[in-house]
Design a protein around this motif. Structure first.
Motif, PDB file in Angstrom:
ATOM      1  N   SER A   1       6.129   5.252   0.029  1.00  0.00           N
ATOM      2  CA  SER A   1       4.851   4.900  -0.595  1.00  0.00           C
ATOM      3  C   SER A   1       4.139   3.814   0.200  1.00  0.00           C
ATOM      4  O   SER A   1       2.913   3.839   0.357  1.00  0.00           O
ATOM      5  CB  SER A   1       5.084   4.434  -2.038  1.00  0.00           C
ATOM      6  N   TYR A   2       4.913   2.852   0.751  1.00  0.00           N
ATOM      7  CA  TYR A   2       4.307   1.815   1.582  1.00  0.00           C
ATOM      8  C   TYR A   2       3.745   2.410   2.872  1.00  0.00           C
ATOM      9  O   TYR A   2       2.669   2.032   3.338  1.00  0.00           O
ATOM     10  CB  TYR A   2       5.338   0.728   1.909  1.00  0.00           C
ATOM     11  N   ILE A   3       4.491   3.346   3.457  1.00  0.00           N
ATOM     12  CA  ILE A   3       4.017   4.005   4.682  1.00  0.00           C
ATOM     13  C   ILE A   3       2.718   4.758   4.409  1.00  0.00           C
ATOM     14  O   ILE A   3       1.784   4.729   5.216  1.00  0.00           O
ATOM     15  CB  ILE A   3       5.095   4.966   5.214  1.00  0.00           C
ATOM     16  N   LEU A   4       2.664   5.401   3.240  1.00  0.00           N
ATOM     17  CA  LEU A   4       1.466   6.152   2.887  1.00  0.00           C
ATOM     18  C   LEU A   4       0.273   5.220   2.698  1.00  0.00           C
ATOM     19  O   LEU A   4      -0.845   5.513   3.136  1.00  0.00           O
ATOM     20  CB  LEU A   4       1.713   6.973   1.620  1.00  0.00           C
ATOM     21  N   VAL A   5       0.505   4.086   2.049  1.00  0.00           N
ATOM     22  CA  VAL A   5      -0.579   3.139   1.785  1.00  0.00           C
ATOM     23  C   VAL A   5      -1.109   2.543   3.088  1.00  0.00           C
ATOM     24  O   VAL A   5      -2.327   2.426   3.284  1.00  0.00           O
ATOM     25  CB  VAL A   5      -0.099   2.026   0.833  1.00  0.00           C
ATOM     26  N   TYR A   6      -0.208   2.178   3.989  1.00  0.00           N
ATOM     27  CA  TYR A   6      -0.607   1.493   5.229  1.00  0.00           C
ATOM     28  C   TYR A   6      -0.557   2.431   6.441  1.00  0.00           C
ATOM     29  O   TYR A   6      -0.352   1.978   7.562  1.00  0.00           O
ATOM     30  CB  TYR A   6       0.314   0.291   5.462  1.00  0.00           C
ATOM     31  N   ARG A   7      -0.768   3.730   6.214  1.00  0.00           N
ATOM     32  CA  ARG A   7      -0.631   4.716   7.287  1.00  0.00           C
ATOM     33  C   ARG A   7      -1.611   4.471   8.429  1.00  0.00           C
ATOM     34  O   ARG A   7      -1.258   4.659   9.598  1.00  0.00           O
ATOM     35  CB  ARG A   7      -0.781   6.133   6.733  1.00  0.00           C
ATOM     36  N   ARG A   8      -2.838   4.050   8.099  1.00  0.00           N
ATOM     37  CA  ARG A   8      -3.822   3.840   9.164  1.00  0.00           C
ATOM     38  C   ARG A   8      -3.450   2.652  10.040  1.00  0.00           C
ATOM     39  O   ARG A   8      -3.577   2.710  11.264  1.00  0.00           O
ATOM     40  CB  ARG A   8      -5.221   3.666   8.559  1.00  0.00           C
ATOM     41  N   LEU A   9      -2.991   1.576   9.413  1.00  0.00           N
ATOM     42  CA  LEU A   9      -2.554   0.409  10.178  1.00  0.00           C
ATOM     43  C   LEU A   9      -1.363   0.759  11.061  1.00  0.00           C
ATOM     44  O   LEU A   9      -1.314   0.383  12.250  1.00  0.00           O
ATOM     45  CB  LEU A   9      -2.196  -0.731   9.226  1.00  0.00           C
ATOM     46  N   LEU A  10      -0.415   1.497  10.504  1.00  0.00           N
ATOM     47  CA  LEU A  10       0.771   1.885  11.273  1.00  0.00           C
ATOM     48  C   LEU A  10       0.392   2.800  12.429  1.00  0.00           C
ATOM     49  O   LEU A  10       0.953   2.696  13.529  1.00  0.00           O
ATOM     50  CB  LEU A  10       1.782   2.578  10.356  1.00  0.00           C
ATOM     51  N   LEU A  11      -0.567   3.696  12.200  1.00  0.00           N
ATOM     52  CA  LEU A  11      -0.998   4.610  13.258  1.00  0.00           C
ATOM     53  C   LEU A  11      -1.645   3.850  14.410  1.00  0.00           C
ATOM     54  O   LEU A  11      -1.407   4.159  15.583  1.00  0.00           O
ATOM     55  CB  LEU A  11      -1.977   5.643  12.689  1.00  0.00           C
TER      56      LEU A  11
END
Length: 593
Positions: free
Chosen positions: A5-15
Motif C-alpha cells: 500500500s505504501y508503494i502504491l501511494v508513493y509510486r511516482r516518487l519511487l519511479l
C-alpha cells in the motif's frame, strides 16, 4: 500488504528515484557528452510516458541537467524555451478567447448542422463537419466540450419524441392511456446533466487524462434506452464528436500543438527550406483531413447503425417525428443566441483577416505580401500575423462601461475591449508553452552533444529497406505510442530521432516527419488517449470496447490516407523523391565510445 500500500501511494516518487539511479551508470561508465545527453533523454522520456512528474515540470529538466553535464550553458538552454512558436500561440489564443467569449463557435456549429438537415446520417455528418471546422481554429478539447451538450440534447430529444409517438399510437389502438406503460417508457432514470470537461486553450494536447474518477462518476450506468438502436445512435454521435474534433485539428498549423511543434522544429533544423508555413500545411493536410473525416463517418455509421444509401438519398420523403423533434431542438438552440451581435461580427472579421493574411503571406505559386519587404526576407512569419490580430482584440471596443452620477445621470467612463488580459490568461496553455520549450531545449542538446549524429549513424542500416516501409513503421510506432503518451510529448520526443534517421538514409526529411506528425494525432482507441475521448466517454453512452472497435478502424483509415497522400499530392508538392539541398549531408561513420 502494508508495504504494498505504501508503494502504491508513493509510486511516482519511487519511479523518479528508481529511474535516476538505474540509468546513472550510463554517464558514469561511458564518460562522453553523447552518453550524458542520452541519460537526460531517457530520463525525460520515461517521465513523459509515465507522467511521474507533470509534463511541463519534466520539460524543465534540460535546463537543469544540460548545464550540470556541460552540454550547454544555462543561458543557451533558457533561450530555447521561448521561440517564434510561442508568439504564434499567443496570437491564436487571443482569437480563441474572443470566439468562445462571444459564443461565435456555438452559432457556427448550429448553423452548419441546420444546413445539412435532420436525417440521422446527414445530421451526424453535419455535427462532424461543424466540429472539425471549429477544431481547425480552437483547441480540440474546447470544441468537444462545447458541441457535446448540443449533441446530447438532440439525441435525448430524438429518443423522447419517438417515445411520445409510440405512446400516442398505442393510445389510439387501445382507446385509453396506459399510465403504467408511460412510466416504464422513461428515457433516462438518473438525473444526470451534461457536465463536459472544459479545458481552455490548447491543454487538450498537454497530456492524457489519467484520472478515472471523473469518467466513472459520469459513466457508472443507470441510463436506459428504449431500443438498442437508440443506444447505438448515442454511441455514434458521441464518437463522431470525439474523432472529428481531433481530425479537424490536423488541417491547420494552429489546429493542434503537435503541428506547431513540428513546424518550429523543422524550421529551426532546416532554416533554408522555407516550405512549411500556414498555406502549405493547409494544402497538404486539408485533403487528408477531408478523406479521413468522410471515411470515418462511413465507418462509424456502418458500425453502429448500418449504412442505407437508399434511405439517405431518398428525395421528397416526409420527415419522421424524430427528425422533426431533432430539427426543433437545433432551431431552438440557435434562436437562443439571438441576432448576430456587434462583438461576434468583429471577431468573425478579425478571424477571416487572420486566415487570409496567413494564406497570402507566402502562398508559393505566387508572390505573397511578404514580398513587400524585400530587404528583410523571412523576417515576417505566421507569428507576426497572429500577434497583429491578437493585439487588436485588446484594442477594439466591445461595449461601453457606464456609471450613474449623483444626479442620476448615466454616463460612460471607459470601454471594455473584446477580451481582457484576465480572460486571455484563463485560456493560455502555459503548460504547453513550457512543454514545447523543453522539447526545443532537448533537441538543441542532442545536436550540441553529437547524440543526433550518433543516432543517425546507428539507424543508417534502415536505408536498405524500401522507403514506404520505413514510413509505415515510423507511422505505426507513433500511432501506438500516442495512445499511451501525450501527443506533444510523443512528437517532441521522436522528432530529434526521426530527423537524423531521414538524413542518415538519404531520404527527404519531410518524407518521414510529415506522416509521423500527422499520425501523432491518431489517438482514437482509449478514453484516456486524449481529452476529447474522455469528454464524450463521460456522458455514459460508451464502453471502452466500443471506443477500441471504432478507434481501430479510424486509426487504420488515418494511416492509410496519410500513406496515400505521401505518394500522391503531398509528394508532388514537395518533390519528395530526391534528397534536398537544404538538408545536411549524410553523417560520417562515428561510433559512440
Amino acid at each position: 500488504m502494508k508495504v504494498l500500500s505504501y508503494i502504491l501511494v508513493y509510486r511516482r516518487l519511487l519511479l523518479v528515484v528508481f529511474t535516476l539511479l538505474v540509468l546513472l551508470p550510463l554517464p558514469i561508465i561511458v564518460r562522453t557528452k553523447e552518453a550524458e545527453c542520452a541519460y537526460t533523454l531517457f530520463v525525460i522520456a520515461i517521465f513523459w510516458l509515465t507522467e511521474a512528474l507533470p509534463l511541463s515540470i519534466t520539460a524543465l529538466l534540460p535546463g537543469l541537467m544540460f548545464p550540470l553535464f556541460g552540454i550547454m550553458t544555462s543561458k543557451k538552454v533558457a533561450s530555447a524555451y521561448f521561440k517564434d512558436f510561442h508568439l504564434l500561440l499567443i496570437g491564436v489564443i487571443c482569437l480563441a478567447t474572443s470566439i468562445e467569449k462571444w459564443n461565435l463557435h456555438k452559432r457556427i456549429a448550429l448553423r452548419m448542422v441546420m444546413t445539412v438537415g435532420v436525417n440521422p446520417a446527414w445530421l451526424t455528418l453535419g455535427f462532424m463537419s461543424s466540429t472539425a471546422f471549429l477544431s481547425m481554429w480552437l483547441s480540440n478539447t474546447s470544441t468537444a466540450a462545447m458541441v457535446m451538450p448540443i449533441v446530447e440534447a438532440v439525441a435525448q430529444q430524438i429518443i423522447s419524441a419517438e417515445a411520445e409517438v409510440e405512446a400516442t399510437q398505442m393510445t389510439r389502438i387501445s382507446g385509453s392511456v396506459n399510465h403504467g406503460l408511460e412510466i416504464d417508457e422513461v428515457v433516462e432514470t438518473n438525473e444526470k446533466k451534461e457536465k463536459p470537461i472544459p479545458v481552455p486553450g490548447y491543454s487538450n494536447d498537454a497530456g492524457k487524462i489519467s484520472s478515472k474518477t471523473e469518467l466513472e462518476k459520469n459513466s457508472g450506468g443507470g441510463t436506459k434506452y428504449r431500443t438498442e438502436r437508440d443506444h447505438m445512435m448515442c454511441k455514434l454521435m458521441c464518437l463522431c464528436i470525439a474523432y472529428s474534433s481531433t481530425i479537424g485539428g490536423l488541417t491547420t498549423i494552429t489546429g493542434t500543438s503537435t503541428n506547431l511543434i513540428f513546424a518550429e522544429h523543422f524550421n529551426m533544423r532546416y532554416p533554408d527550406c522555407h516550405c512549411i508555413n500556414f498555406g502549405s500545411w493547409f494544402m497538404l493536410s486539408f485533403p487528408a483531413a477531408i478523406i479521413i473525416l468522410l471515411l470515418s463517418w462511413i465507418w462509424l455509421q456502418w458500425l453502429f447503425l448500418g449504412f442505407n444509401f437508399k434511405e439517405m438519398f431518398k428525395c421528397g420523403k416526409t420527415k419522421t417525428a424524430k427528425q422533426k423533434a431533432c430539427a426543433e431542438v437545433i432551431k431552438q438552440e440557435y434562436q437562443k443566441l439571438g441576432p448576430l451581435r456587434y462583438q461576434e461580427i468583429v471577431t468573425l472579421v478579425l478571424f477571416i483577416v487572420m486566415a487570409l493574411l496567413w494564406f497570402s503571406r507566402d502562398p508559393g505559386f505566387i508572390s505573397g505580401w511578404s514580398a513587400l519587404f524585400p530587404k528583410y526576407p523571412g523576417f515576417a512569419t505566421d507569428s507576426t500575423v497572429a500577434l497583429l490580430i491578437g493585439i487588436l482584440f485588446f484594442l477594439i471596443p466591445a461595449k461601453r462601461l457606464t456609471k450613474t452620477t449623483p444626479t442620476g445621470e448615466i454616463v460612460a467612463f471607459d470601454y471594455s475591449p473584446l477580451i481582457t488580459w484576465k480572460e486571455f490568461q484563463s485560456f493560455m496553455p502555459w503548460d504547453i508553452a513550457i512543454l514545447v520549450g523543453g522539447g526545443f531545449a532537448l533537441a538543441d542538446g542532442c545536436e550540441e552533444s553529437g547524440l543526433s549524429k550518433w543516432i543517425g549513424n546507428k539507424l543508417s542500416p534502415l536505408g536498405s529497406l524500401p522507403v514506404w516501409l520505413v514510413i509505415l513503421i515510423s507511422s505505426l510506432l507513433v500511432t501506438s505510442l500516442t495512445e499511451v503518451a501525450s501527443n506533444p510529448a510523443t512528437i517532441t520526443l521522436l522528432l530529434p530521432i526521426l530527423s537524423p534517421l531521414a538524413e542518415a538514409i538519404q531520404v527527404n526529411p519531410l518524407y518521414i516527419l510529415l506522416p509521423s506528425t500527422l499520425c501523432t494525432s491518431f489517438a482514437f482507441l482509449l478514453p484516456v488517449a486524449n481529452p476529447p475521448n474522455a469528454i464524450v466517454f463521460s456522458y455514459g453512452h460508451l464502453k471502452v470496447i466500443d471506443m477500441v472497435k471504432a478507434g481501430l478502424g479510424v486509426n487504420i483509415v488515418g494511416v492509410a490516407v496519410v500513406m496515400l497522400g505521401m505518394s500522391t499530392w503531398i509528394g508532388a508538392m514537395f518533390d519528395l523523391s530526391t534528397y534536398p539541398s537544404w538538408a545536411p549531408p549524410p553523417v560520417s561513420n562515428e561510433t559512440m565510445p
